[in-house]
Every structure is written in structure tokens, then in C-alpha cells.
Scaffold this motif. Structure first.
Motif, PDB file in Angstrom:
ATOM      1  N   ALA A 271       0.824  -1.211   0.000  1.00  0.00           N
ATOM      2  CA  ALA A 271       0.000   0.000   0.000  1.00  0.00           C
ATOM      3  C   ALA A 271       0.856   1.258   0.000  1.00  0.00           C
ATOM      4  O   ALA A 271       0.426   2.305  -0.507  1.00  0.00           O
ATOM      5  N   TRP A 272       2.072   1.168   0.534  1.00  0.00           N
ATOM      6  CA  TRP A 272       2.924   2.355   0.644  1.00  0.00           C
ATOM      7  C   TRP A 272       3.701   2.631  -0.645  1.00  0.00           C
ATOM      8  O   TRP A 272       3.844   3.781  -1.060  1.00  0.00           O
TER       9      TRP A 272
ATOM     10  N   ARG B  31       3.249  -3.592  -8.098  1.00  0.00           N
ATOM     11  CA  ARG B  31       1.942  -4.001  -8.632  1.00  0.00           C
ATOM     12  C   ARG B  31       2.017  -5.478  -8.971  1.00  0.00           C
ATOM     13  O   ARG B  31       2.197  -5.842 -10.133  1.00  0.00           O
ATOM     14  N   PRO B  32       1.911  -6.336  -7.978  1.00  0.00           N
ATOM     15  CA  PRO B  32       2.147  -7.771  -8.217  1.00  0.00           C
ATOM     16  C   PRO B  32       1.252  -8.373  -9.287  1.00  0.00           C
ATOM     17  O   PRO B  32       1.727  -9.096 -10.162  1.00  0.00           O
ATOM     18  N   THR B  33      -0.036  -8.101  -9.231  1.00  0.00           N
ATOM     19  CA  THR B  33      -0.956  -8.720 -10.190  1.00  0.00           C
ATOM     20  C   THR B  33      -0.688  -8.223 -11.610  1.00  0.00           C
ATOM     21  O   THR B  33      -0.577  -9.014 -12.557  1.00  0.00           O
TER      22      THR B  33
ATOM     23  N   LEU C 224       2.640  -9.579 -12.887  1.00  0.00           N
ATOM     24  CA  LEU C 224       2.569 -11.003 -13.240  1.00  0.00           C
ATOM     25  C   LEU C 224       1.911 -11.178 -14.601  1.00  0.00           C
ATOM     26  O   LEU C 224       2.381 -11.972 -15.432  1.00  0.00           O
ATOM     27  N   VAL C 225       0.824 -10.443 -14.838  1.00  0.00           N
ATOM     28  CA  VAL C 225       0.163 -10.520 -16.145  1.00  0.00           C
ATOM     29  C   VAL C 225       1.098 -10.047 -17.245  1.00  0.00           C
ATOM     30  O   VAL C 225       1.178 -10.647 -18.327  1.00  0.00           O
ATOM     31  N   LEU C 226       1.849  -8.987 -16.976  1.00  0.00           N
ATOM     32  CA  LEU C 226       2.787  -8.469 -17.970  1.00  0.00           C
ATOM     33  C   LEU C 226       3.899  -9.468 -18.261  1.00  0.00           C
ATOM     34  O   LEU C 226       4.258  -9.702 -19.428  1.00  0.00           O
ATOM     35  N   PHE C 227       4.436 -10.097 -17.226  1.00  0.00           N
ATOM     36  CA  PHE C 227       5.517 -11.062 -17.425  1.00  0.00           C
ATOM     37  C   PHE C 227       5.035 -12.291 -18.191  1.00  0.00           C
ATOM     38  O   PHE C 227       5.726 -12.780 -19.092  1.00  0.00           O
TER      39      PHE C 227
ATOM     40  N   ARG D 223      10.027  -0.935 -16.610  1.00  0.00           N
ATOM     41  CA  ARG D 223       9.193  -2.087 -16.258  1.00  0.00           C
ATOM     42  C   ARG D 223       9.036  -3.035 -17.448  1.00  0.00           C
ATOM     43  O   ARG D 223       9.107  -4.256 -17.310  1.00  0.00           O
ATOM     44  N   TRP D 224       8.837  -2.467 -18.608  1.00  0.00           N
ATOM     45  CA  TRP D 224       8.727  -3.290 -19.806  1.00  0.00           C
ATOM     46  C   TRP D 224      10.042  -3.993 -20.130  1.00  0.00           C
ATOM     47  O   TRP D 224      10.050  -5.127 -20.611  1.00  0.00           O
TER      48      TRP D 224
END
Length: 206
Positions: free
Chosen positions: A15-16, A21-23, A26-29, A176-177
Motif C-alpha cells: 500500500a505504501w 503491482r504484483p498482479t 505477473l500478467v505483464l511477465f 518495467r517493460w
């Protein structure tokens, strides 16, 4: 980007830190991993045609060169002469030359030839070319993208910014990409190495 390097009391790390952004990550990976597989599927026919056009095919049934054949004959003669000398010396030590053993047909008895294990042939030159060309692409183009990303960032050129805000670094979308593309490359590369690509003789060792 949080103003401090640690979350305040009662606030979770997720939250901090807005960069986590785990979800979504994960979708991106996973998406990048699947994308590598689709690209590989599309370029394999192209690589195959290039291999046929540029790389000669190995011919296992081709006769050896004249020089190589002559060298093998010479080695065989030397080996038989050495074997005969060794047999004569052994008979002399046992008390004289014994008559040579003969077969039922009357001919000299020969020792059975040792069985030689067939060497397993690896992939031919064209297949090796395809694999090498694909691996070249999987490292060359992501490297170009990484150079492009670094060129648009500020912190690579200012070492004082390397640890600014540690451990909650701000991560841009391009960075990130870049991580997602690299992650997908290695995951799909492992799958391709085990399942799709032909195995060399040293596959288990490597």
C-alpha cells in the motif's frame, strides 16, 4: 513515489510503495513470455529458409578425403605390425614359438573385433544455424531496447541518483517493460531449450 524509504507504522509495503503491482506485473511477465513464443513460431520458417540457402548440409555417407584415407591405412598397418611383434615376443617368453591356432576350416584363428559404440550424431549444421540465429535475436533486440531505455532515463548518467530513495526506487514504464521482456525471454528460452530445440550430446552436462 513515497517520500521516505520505509513505510509508516500500520501501513503495508504494497500500500505504501506505488511501484509494486504484483498482479499487473505477473500478467505483464506472462504476456511477454507468450509473446516470445509467438514470435519464435513466426520466424522459424524464415530462419529455416535462410539456413537452407546459406548453410551446406552435412553428408554422413560421404567418403573421406584421399589424404585422410591414406593416413588411416598407414595407421592400420603400423597397428597390425605392432600387434604381430607383441605376439611373437609373448610366445618367445613362454618357451618358444607355438603353432598358430587354426579354425575348423583350416585358416588362422583371428581375435574377435571389439564392438565399438556408435557415436550419436548431433543436430546438423542447418539446425545449429537456426538455433544460433534465434538466440542472437533474443539478446540483440532486447539489448537495443535497453540502450533506448537508458538513453531516455536521467539516473544512469548521475551516479548520485543510483540509491536515491532506496529501497523504493521509482520505476518508469519503459524500465518495467524492459524487465518484463527480459523475464519472458529467459522463461521461454528455458522451455525452448528443453522441449523444442534438438539436444546436443552434452545436453545433460550443460
Amino acid at each position: 513515489m513515497p517520500s521516505s524509504s520505509t513505510p509508516p507504522d500500520g501501513v503495508s509495503w504494497l500500500a505504501w510503495n506505488n511501484d509494486l503491482r504484483p498482479t499487473a506485473d505477473l500478467v505483464l511477465f506472462v504476456g511477454c513470455t507468450v509473446a516470445w513464443g509467438v514470435v519464435h513460431l513466426l520466424v522459424r520458417p524464415v530462419f529455416r529458409r535462410l539456413a537452407i540457402a546459406l548453410v551446406p548440409l552435412d553428408d554422413p555417407a560421404a567418403p573421406p578425403a584421399a589424404g585422410a584415407a591414406a593416413g588411416k591405412d598407414e595407421d592400420a598397418k603400423r597397428g597390425s605390425a605392432g600387434t604381430s611383434d607383441a605376439a611373437s615376443e609373448l610366445r618367445r617368453r613362454k618357451g618358444g614359438d607355438a603353432p598358430a591356432a587354426t579354425t575348423a576350416a583350416g585358416g588362422p584363428e583371428t581375435e574377435p573385433k571389439p564392438k565399438t559404440k556408435k557415436k550419436k550424431r548431433g543436430p546438423d549444421n542447418r539446425v545449429k544455424f537456426e538455433v544460433a540465429l534465434w538466440r542472437f535475436c533474443t539478446y540483440f533486440f532486447p539489448s537495443l531496447y535497453g540502450i533506448y531505455v537508458l538513453g531516455r532515463e536521467v539516473w544512469p548518467w548521475h551516479p548520485k541518483m543510483y540509491f536515491e530513495g532506496y529501497p523504493a526506487w521509482p520505476m518508469g514504464e519503459l524500465v518495467r517493460w524492459y524487465y518484463a521482456i527480459g523475464f519472458g525471454n529467459y522463461v521461454y528460452g528455458f522451455f525452448s531449450l528443453v522441449v523444442l530445440e534438438p539436444h546436443n550430446s552434452d545436453f545433460l552436462e550443460m
